[in-house]
Design a protein around this motif. Structure first.
Motif, PDB file in Angstrom:
ATOM      1  N   MET A   1       0.921  -1.153  -0.068  1.00  0.00           N
ATOM      2  CA  MET A   1       0.038   0.015   0.049  1.00  0.00           C
ATOM      3  C   MET A   1       0.959   1.239  -0.194  1.00  0.00           C
ATOM      4  SD  MET A   1      -0.940  -0.523   3.896  1.00  0.00           S
ATOM      5  CE  MET A   1      -0.434   0.602   4.919  1.00  0.00           C
ATOM      6  N   LEU A   2       2.109   1.047   0.009  1.00  0.00           N
ATOM      7  CA  LEU A   2       2.862   2.506   0.061  1.00  0.00           C
ATOM      8  C   LEU A   2       2.673   3.487  -1.244  1.00  0.00           C
ATOM      9  CD1 LEU A   2       6.294   1.546   1.841  1.00  0.00           C
ATOM     10  CD2 LEU A   2       4.086   2.596   2.762  1.00  0.00           C
ATOM     11  N   GLY A   3       2.649   4.633  -1.058  1.00  0.00           N
ATOM     12  CA  GLY A   3       2.318   5.659  -2.179  1.00  0.00           C
ATOM     13  C   GLY A   3       0.708   5.551  -2.193  1.00  0.00           C
ATOM     14  N   GLU A   4      -0.009   4.602  -1.671  1.00  0.00           N
ATOM     15  CA  GLU A   4      -1.643   4.597  -2.015  1.00  0.00           C
ATOM     16  C   GLU A   4      -2.294   5.723  -1.036  1.00  0.00           C
ATOM     17  OE1 GLU A   4      -2.897   2.933  -4.575  1.00  0.00           O
ATOM     18  OE2 GLU A   4      -1.348   1.467  -5.084  1.00  0.00           O
TER      19      GLU A   4
ATOM     20  N   ASP B   1       5.162   5.888   4.385  1.00  0.00           N
ATOM     21  CA  ASP B   1       6.303   5.131   4.643  1.00  0.00           C
ATOM     22  C   ASP B   1       6.001   4.104   6.218  1.00  0.00           C
ATOM     23  OD1 ASP B   1       8.891   4.116   4.724  1.00  0.00           O
ATOM     24  OD2 ASP B   1       9.856   5.858   5.202  1.00  0.00           O
ATOM     25  N   VAL B   2       6.779   3.414   6.537  1.00  0.00           N
ATOM     26  CA  VAL B   2       6.888   2.591   7.959  1.00  0.00           C
ATOM     27  C   VAL B   2       8.101   3.117   8.499  1.00  0.00           C
ATOM     28  CG1 VAL B   2       5.113   0.793   7.644  1.00  0.00           C
ATOM     29  CG2 VAL B   2       7.395   0.649   6.984  1.00  0.00           C
ATOM     30  N   ASP B   3       8.011   3.167   9.824  1.00  0.00           N
ATOM     31  CA  ASP B   3       9.436   3.556  10.567  1.00  0.00           C
ATOM     32  C   ASP B   3       9.879   2.194  11.397  1.00  0.00           C
ATOM     33  OD1 ASP B   3       7.976   3.211  12.927  1.00  0.00           O
ATOM     34  OD2 ASP B   3       8.161   5.323  13.562  1.00  0.00           O
ATOM     35  N   GLU B   4      10.830   2.466  11.965  1.00  0.00           N
ATOM     36  CA  GLU B   4      11.661   1.412  12.455  1.00  0.00           C
ATOM     37  C   GLU B   4      10.806   0.739  13.509  1.00  0.00           C
ATOM     38  OE1 GLU B   4      14.490  -0.064  12.053  1.00  0.00           O
ATOM     39  OE2 GLU B   4      15.323   1.471  10.598  1.00  0.00           O
ATOM     40  N   ASP B   5       9.703   1.101  14.156  1.00  0.00           N
ATOM     41  CA  ASP B   5       8.783   0.528  15.091  1.00  0.00           C
ATOM     42  C   ASP B   5       7.629  -0.184  14.591  1.00  0.00           C
ATOM     43  OD1 ASP B   5      10.490   0.945  17.394  1.00  0.00           O
ATOM     44  OD2 ASP B   5       9.552   3.046  17.769  1.00  0.00           O
TER      45      ASP B   5
ATOM     46  N   ILE C   1       1.454  12.143  10.142  1.00  0.00           N
ATOM     47  CA  ILE C   1       1.119  11.541  11.349  1.00  0.00           C
ATOM     48  C   ILE C   1       1.656  10.168  11.484  1.00  0.00           C
ATOM     49  CG2 ILE C   1      -0.754  12.888  12.198  1.00  0.00           C
ATOM     50  CD1 ILE C   1      -2.636  10.579  11.216  1.00  0.00           C
ATOM     51  N   LYS C   2       1.869   9.411  12.665  1.00  0.00           N
ATOM     52  CA  LYS C   2       2.303   8.101  12.837  1.00  0.00           C
ATOM     53  C   LYS C   2       1.121   7.441  13.427  1.00  0.00           C
ATOM     54  CE  LYS C   2       7.299   8.267  12.956  1.00  0.00           C
ATOM     55  NZ  LYS C   2       8.572   8.134  13.576  1.00  0.00           N
ATOM     56  N   LEU C   3       0.918   6.304  12.827  1.00  0.00           N
ATOM     57  CA  LEU C   3      -0.163   5.504  13.429  1.00  0.00           C
ATOM     58  C   LEU C   3       0.491   3.931  13.844  1.00  0.00           C
ATOM     59  CD1 LEU C   3      -2.941   6.026  10.959  1.00  0.00           C
ATOM     60  CD2 LEU C   3      -2.667   6.966  13.387  1.00  0.00           C
TER      61      LEU C   3
END
Ligand code: BT5
Length: 249
Positions: free
Chosen positions: A201-204, A221-225, A237-239
């Motif tokens: 789903m990245l970019g969608e 994106d996704v982060d290290e966590d 925002i980060k979910l």
């Protein structure tokens, strides 16, 4: 790979339980060491996130829970879900030459349908992480044709490869991959690029339902966590949890 594998060094096998995650919590509270696996032929109250049901016919599939005690702060516990998802992906790639994709945060898909779900539950004491229970359910030797309510969005390995598979062999291969990936995390290696590369789903444009709140934006994106970075008009925002729907124009 660790010299002595951690995950699976003690395995408790049950015929019938409510939920392997529940039993693993009980063992953790009794002081069991990291690496314990609880597995069952049948779960009568197998669960997904937010109290949803995990339904699998008896004796057909892999369903187990692992007790882990990583020396992290509680907010890092979420990185175990992508770790486990990548272990499942590697096992399916290497053992069956399949090409799984991932749906954030906790699904492994084959042909766009869910074949494996992961449930990560943490226990926190004060500021520290007491333990994490990592529950994994992988559908193996049955057909979703018998479960029309799930068949549109779920599948089994048997449905994909066209025949039954050797569950104990797949279980051993999955424990090997879980040990390999957990060791990589514990030695400071980042798994995020491998996770990103399989995320469909990245970019969608997406909608993320997080309990009572709905967020919309671009899945950037996704982060290290393992958090999803959602780009909105003027912010990001980060979910850390939620259910994603890709918004098609
Ligand atoms: C998950 O939740 O996908 C986590 C599933 C974790 C199951 C393991 S089995 C061992 C351990 N012990 C437990 O009690 N649980 C763990 P979630 O993303 O909330 O998805 C749940 C949803 O998946 C349900 O509401 C159904 O729509 C769907 N579902 C139920 N059974 C399924 C199955 N066998 N295959 C695919 N989808 C299923």
């Amino acid at each position: 790979m660790p010299a002595i594998p951690i995950i699976g060094r003690k395995i408790l096998r049950f015929e019938r339980v409510e939920s392997t995650n529940t039993l693993a919590h009980e063992q953790a509270d009794l002081g069991e060491a990291e690496g314990l696996v609880i597995t069952a032929e049948e779960q009568i109250a197998g669960r997904g996130r937010l109290g949803r049901k995990w339904l699998v016919p008896r004796g057909t599939s892999l369903q187990f829970s692992i007790l882990l005690r990583p020396p992290w702060t509680p907010q890092h516990a979420t990185r175990l879900t992508p770790m486990a998802a990548l272990a499942v992906v590697s096992m399916l790639e290497q053992e069956l030459q399949l090409a799984p994709t991932l749906k954030w945060p906790n699904d492994v898909l084959l042909g766009g349908k869910k074949v494996c779900g992961i449930l990560t539950e943490s226990s926190v004491m004060g500021d520290s992480l007491a333990y994490v229970i990592l529950g994994i359910g992988l559908n193996v030797n049955y057909t979703m044709r018998d479960y029309p309510e799930l068949a549109e969005r779920a599948t089994t390995l048997q449905d994909v490869v066209g025949h039954e598979l050797d569950c104990p062999h797949l279980e051993r291969a999955l424990f090997d991959q879980l040990n390999r990936h957990y060791f990589r995390l514990m030695t400071g290696e980042s798994l995020v690029d491998e996770f990103r590369a399989r995320l469909s789903m990245l970019g969608e444009p997406v909608r993320v339902a997080n309990q009572a709140t709905i967020f919309e934006g671009i899945a950037e994106d996704v982060d290290e966590d393992g958090a999803l970075v959602l780009r909105q008009d003027h912010s990001r925002i980060k979910l850390y949890a939620g259910d994603v729907t890709i918004l098609k124009p």
